[in-house]
Design a protein around this motif. Structure first.
Motif, PDB file in Angstrom:
ATOM      1  N   VAL A  75       0.859  -1.187   0.000  1.00  0.00           N
ATOM      2  CA  VAL A  75       0.000   0.000   0.000  1.00  0.00           C
ATOM      3  C   VAL A  75       0.890   1.230   0.000  1.00  0.00           C
ATOM      4  CG1 VAL A  75      -1.551   1.374   1.478  1.00  0.00           C
ATOM      5  CG2 VAL A  75      -1.989  -1.065   1.149  1.00  0.00           C
ATOM      6  N   HIS A  76       0.536   2.217  -0.824  1.00  0.00           N
ATOM      7  CA  HIS A  76       1.253   3.500  -0.782  1.00  0.00           C
ATOM      8  C   HIS A  76       0.381   4.512  -0.061  1.00  0.00           C
ATOM      9  CE1 HIS A  76       3.828   6.772  -1.713  1.00  0.00           C
ATOM     10  NE2 HIS A  76       4.567   6.111  -2.573  1.00  0.00           N
ATOM     11  N   ALA A  77       0.897   5.048   1.049  1.00  0.00           N
ATOM     12  CA  ALA A  77       0.164   6.053   1.833  1.00  0.00           C
ATOM     13  C   ALA A  77       0.148   7.383   1.075  1.00  0.00           C
ATOM     14  CB  ALA A  77       0.851   6.215   3.188  1.00  0.00           C
ATOM     15  N   PRO A  78      -0.700   8.342   1.487  1.00  0.00           N
ATOM     16  CA  PRO A  78      -0.717   9.658   0.828  1.00  0.00           C
ATOM     17  C   PRO A  78       0.688  10.248   0.716  1.00  0.00           C
ATOM     18  CG  PRO A  78      -2.520   9.511   2.384  1.00  0.00           C
ATOM     19  CD  PRO A  78      -1.708   8.250   2.547  1.00  0.00           C
ATOM     20  N   TYR A  79       0.925  10.980  -0.387  1.00  0.00           N
ATOM     21  CA  TYR A  79       2.264  11.522  -0.660  1.00  0.00           C
ATOM     22  C   TYR A  79       2.748  12.452   0.433  1.00  0.00           C
ATOM     23  CZ  TYR A  79       2.224   9.846  -5.512  1.00  0.00           C
ATOM     24  OH  TYR A  79       2.207   9.071  -6.631  1.00  0.00           O
ATOM     25  N   TYR A  80       1.883  13.388   0.834  1.00  0.00           N
ATOM     26  CA  TYR A  80       2.403  14.392   1.761  1.00  0.00           C
ATOM     27  C   TYR A  80       2.380  13.909   3.195  1.00  0.00           C
ATOM     28  CZ  TYR A  80       4.215  18.596   3.644  1.00  0.00           C
ATOM     29  OH  TYR A  80       5.054  19.478   4.292  1.00  0.00           O
ATOM     30  N   ILE A 121       5.697   5.009   2.784  1.00  0.00           N
ATOM     31  CA  ILE A 121       5.577   6.469   2.947  1.00  0.00           C
ATOM     32  C   ILE A 121       6.807   7.180   2.378  1.00  0.00           C
ATOM     33  CG2 ILE A 121       4.124   6.342   5.016  1.00  0.00           C
ATOM     34  CD1 ILE A 121       6.677   7.170   6.626  1.00  0.00           C
ATOM     35  N   HIS A 122       6.605   8.450   2.037  1.00  0.00           N
ATOM     36  CA  HIS A 122       7.712   9.361   1.732  1.00  0.00           C
ATOM     37  C   HIS A 122       8.050  10.002   3.077  1.00  0.00           C
ATOM     38  CE1 HIS A 122       6.092   9.844  -2.661  1.00  0.00           C
ATOM     39  NE2 HIS A 122       6.469   8.614  -2.376  1.00  0.00           N
ATOM     40  N   PRO A 123       9.272   9.790   3.571  1.00  0.00           N
ATOM     41  CA  PRO A 123       9.526  10.117   4.982  1.00  0.00           C
ATOM     42  C   PRO A 123       9.463  11.596   5.387  1.00  0.00           C
ATOM     43  CG  PRO A 123      11.516   9.289   3.891  1.00  0.00           C
ATOM     44  CD  PRO A 123      10.399   9.067   2.956  1.00  0.00           C
ATOM     45  N   ILE A 164       9.962   2.822   3.970  1.00  0.00           N
ATOM     46  CA  ILE A 164      10.456   4.186   3.773  1.00  0.00           C
ATOM     47  C   ILE A 164      11.112   4.257   2.399  1.00  0.00           C
ATOM     48  CG2 ILE A 164      12.099   5.908   4.654  1.00  0.00           C
ATOM     49  CD1 ILE A 164      10.300   5.436   6.834  1.00  0.00           C
ATOM     50  N   GLU A 165      10.605   5.156   1.561  1.00  0.00           N
ATOM     51  CA  GLU A 165      11.041   5.180   0.169  1.00  0.00           C
ATOM     52  C   GLU A 165      12.231   6.108  -0.081  1.00  0.00           C
ATOM     53  OE1 GLU A 165       7.667   5.581  -2.489  1.00  0.00           O
ATOM     54  OE2 GLU A 165       8.913   6.597  -3.953  1.00  0.00           O
ATOM     55  N   THR A 166      13.106   5.698  -0.997  1.00  0.00           N
ATOM     56  CA  THR A 166      14.178   6.596  -1.453  1.00  0.00           C
ATOM     57  C   THR A 166      13.546   7.661  -2.349  1.00  0.00           C
ATOM     58  OG1 THR A 166      14.647   5.198  -3.368  1.00  0.00           O
ATOM     59  CG2 THR A 166      15.962   4.806  -1.400  1.00  0.00           C
ATOM     60  N   ILE A 194      11.082  -2.959  -4.897  1.00  0.00           N
ATOM     61  CA  ILE A 194      11.736  -2.036  -5.827  1.00  0.00           C
ATOM     62  C   ILE A 194      10.697  -1.334  -6.700  1.00  0.00           C
ATOM     63  CG2 ILE A 194      13.300  -1.957  -7.841  1.00  0.00           C
ATOM     64  CD1 ILE A 194      14.855  -4.261  -6.543  1.00  0.00           C
ATOM     65  N   HIS A 195      10.788  -0.010  -6.762  1.00  0.00           N
ATOM     66  CA  HIS A 195       9.934   0.767  -7.668  1.00  0.00           C
ATOM     67  C   HIS A 195      10.714   1.064  -8.942  1.00  0.00           C
ATOM     68  CE1 HIS A 195       7.186   2.656  -4.352  1.00  0.00           C
ATOM     69  NE2 HIS A 195       6.830   1.444  -4.676  1.00  0.00           N
ATOM     70  N   LEU A 196      10.046   0.914 -10.071  1.00  0.00           N
ATOM     71  CA  LEU A 196      10.713   1.147 -11.357  1.00  0.00           C
ATOM     72  C   LEU A 196       9.869   2.031 -12.268  1.00  0.00           C
ATOM     73  CD1 LEU A 196      12.075  -2.367 -12.336  1.00  0.00           C
ATOM     74  CD2 LEU A 196      13.436  -0.298 -12.023  1.00  0.00           C
ATOM     75  N   SER A 249       6.009  -1.440 -11.175  1.00  0.00           N
ATOM     76  CA  SER A 249       6.089  -0.384 -12.188  1.00  0.00           C
ATOM     77  C   SER A 249       5.308   0.836 -11.726  1.00  0.00           C
ATOM     78  CB  SER A 249       5.501  -0.873 -13.513  1.00  0.00           C
ATOM     79  OG  SER A 249       5.188   0.247 -14.335  1.00  0.00           O
ATOM     80  N   GLU A 250       5.998   1.968 -11.693  1.00  0.00           N
ATOM     81  CA  GLU A 250       5.357   3.248 -11.378  1.00  0.00           C
ATOM     82  C   GLU A 250       5.400   4.148 -12.595  1.00  0.00           C
ATOM     83  OE1 GLU A 250       7.064   5.168  -7.990  1.00  0.00           O
ATOM     84  OE2 GLU A 250       5.518   4.325  -6.708  1.00  0.00           O
ATOM     85  N   SER A 251       5.585   3.539 -13.739  1.00  0.00           N
ATOM     86  CA  SER A 251       5.673   4.305 -14.982  1.00  0.00           C
ATOM     87  C   SER A 251       4.290   4.833 -15.351  1.00  0.00           C
ATOM     88  CB  SER A 251       6.217   3.376 -16.065  1.00  0.00           C
ATOM     89  OG  SER A 251       5.436   3.407 -17.223  1.00  0.00           O
TER      90      SER A 251
HETATM   91 ZN   LIG Z   1       6.360   6.856  -3.551  1.00  0.00          ZN
END
Ligand SMILES: [Zn+2]
Length: 292
Positions: free
Chosen positions: A66-71, A104-106, A143-145, A208-210, A251-253
């Motif tokens: 699951v990807h949480a909200p960006y902000y 999350i984006h930390p 935690i995403e790069t 891994i996100h690509l 894939s996040e393309s």
């Molecule tokens: Zn992300």
């Protein structure tokens, strides 16, 4: 083992719920991973849909994330309450779905030094983890790069957080690493170095996100189809196969599932080259078949 999927409901799927997207991922695309997106704000998923996601994904061996909200900003104490709310809300739904990680984006440096930002993020990640325990959430925090200079999340920083906080996972967004390094990933050694750095975390599995990515001055601008970006896919696949890494490639393309299927074809081509056979399946888990 290699798992492949896309971030979100496939573009070519007529139904627009996550339930539709999950079934399509398995039944039409024949892929085995999906990242559910709660990115543009708090998404409400009914218990019934979450229960379906869990049952279906277990029965059909599709791994969920699951990807949480960006902000979200774990670096700034003024924003911490809202950031915790969004993360925990997403994590509870992730748990109901049986998702492996909630990503999350930390956070942001703001006017703080890199060191202070790191310290705050470690402190708040530990707190978050305590809430996860209290709420009986087994889904792990990821935690995403990140791909911009002003945003916390170089590979080294993410590794630093993960080595200081138990039970959290680094989410290796390869395109973000490439953009932040202003196009640093070119050959086999460059990709190998990522895994060498991660070695200290002793991971059994890598998320891994690509995507292809457009960048300038060490900052990501926007995502591109994989073939339109300048980051090569082949050396990454070689490193994965050489080391028999257990990976999930998401894939996040902008082409989502089309690029997930493209990744699959590239993986299978690489396996065929190694085995000398005329067919291959990316799910083939026997290492010896891959070795030259
Ligand atoms: Zn992300």
């Amino acid at each position: 083992m290699i798992r492949i999927g896309q971030a979100g409901i496939p573009l070519s799927c007529k139904g627009r719920t996550n339930k539709d997207g999950l079934r399509y991922t398995k039944e039409i695309l024949d892929l085995n991973a999906m990242e559910v997106q709660f990115v543009r704000g708090l998404y409400v998923m009914k218990d019934e849909e979450a229960a379906f996601m869990k049952e279906y994904s277990i029965e059909n061996d599709v791994e969920l994330h699951v990807h949480a909200p960006y902000y979200i900003n774990l670096a700034d104490d003024d924003e911490i309450e809202l950031s915790f709310d969004k993360t925990i809300f997403s994590a509870k739904l992730a748990e109901k779905m049986g998702a492996k990680t909630v990503i999350i984006h930390p956070g942001y440096y703001g006017d703080k030094s890199e060191k202070k930002t790191l310290k705050n993020i470690i402190k708040n990640t530990k707190k978050l983890n305590k809430v996860f325990k209290k709420e009986k959430i087994n889904t792990k925090l990821g935690i995403e790069t990140m791909g911009k200079q002003k945003v916390f999340g170089s590979l080294d920083e993410v590794i630093e957080v993960c080595s200081n906080v138990k039970d959290i996972e680094p989410i290796i967004d390869i395109a973000h690493i490439h953009a932040r390094g202003n196009g640093c990933l070119k050959n086999h050694e460059d990709f190998e170095e990522i895994f060498n750095k991660l070695n200290k975390l002793k991971l059994k599995h890598y998320v891994i996100h690509l995507t292809g990515i457009l960048y300038e001055g060490g900052n990501e601008q926007y995502h591109l189809p994989i073939k339109k970006g300048d980051m090569p896919l082949a050396p990454l696949i070689e490193v994965i196969l050489d080391n028999d890494y257990n990976v999930t490639l998401i894939s996040e393309s902008p082409l989502l599932e089309h690029d997930a299927v493209y990744i699959r074809l590239q993986v299978e081509k690489a396996i065929m080259k190694r085995t000398g056979r005329e067919e291959a399946d990316y799910r083939d888990i026997e290492k010896k078949k891959w070795k030259n």
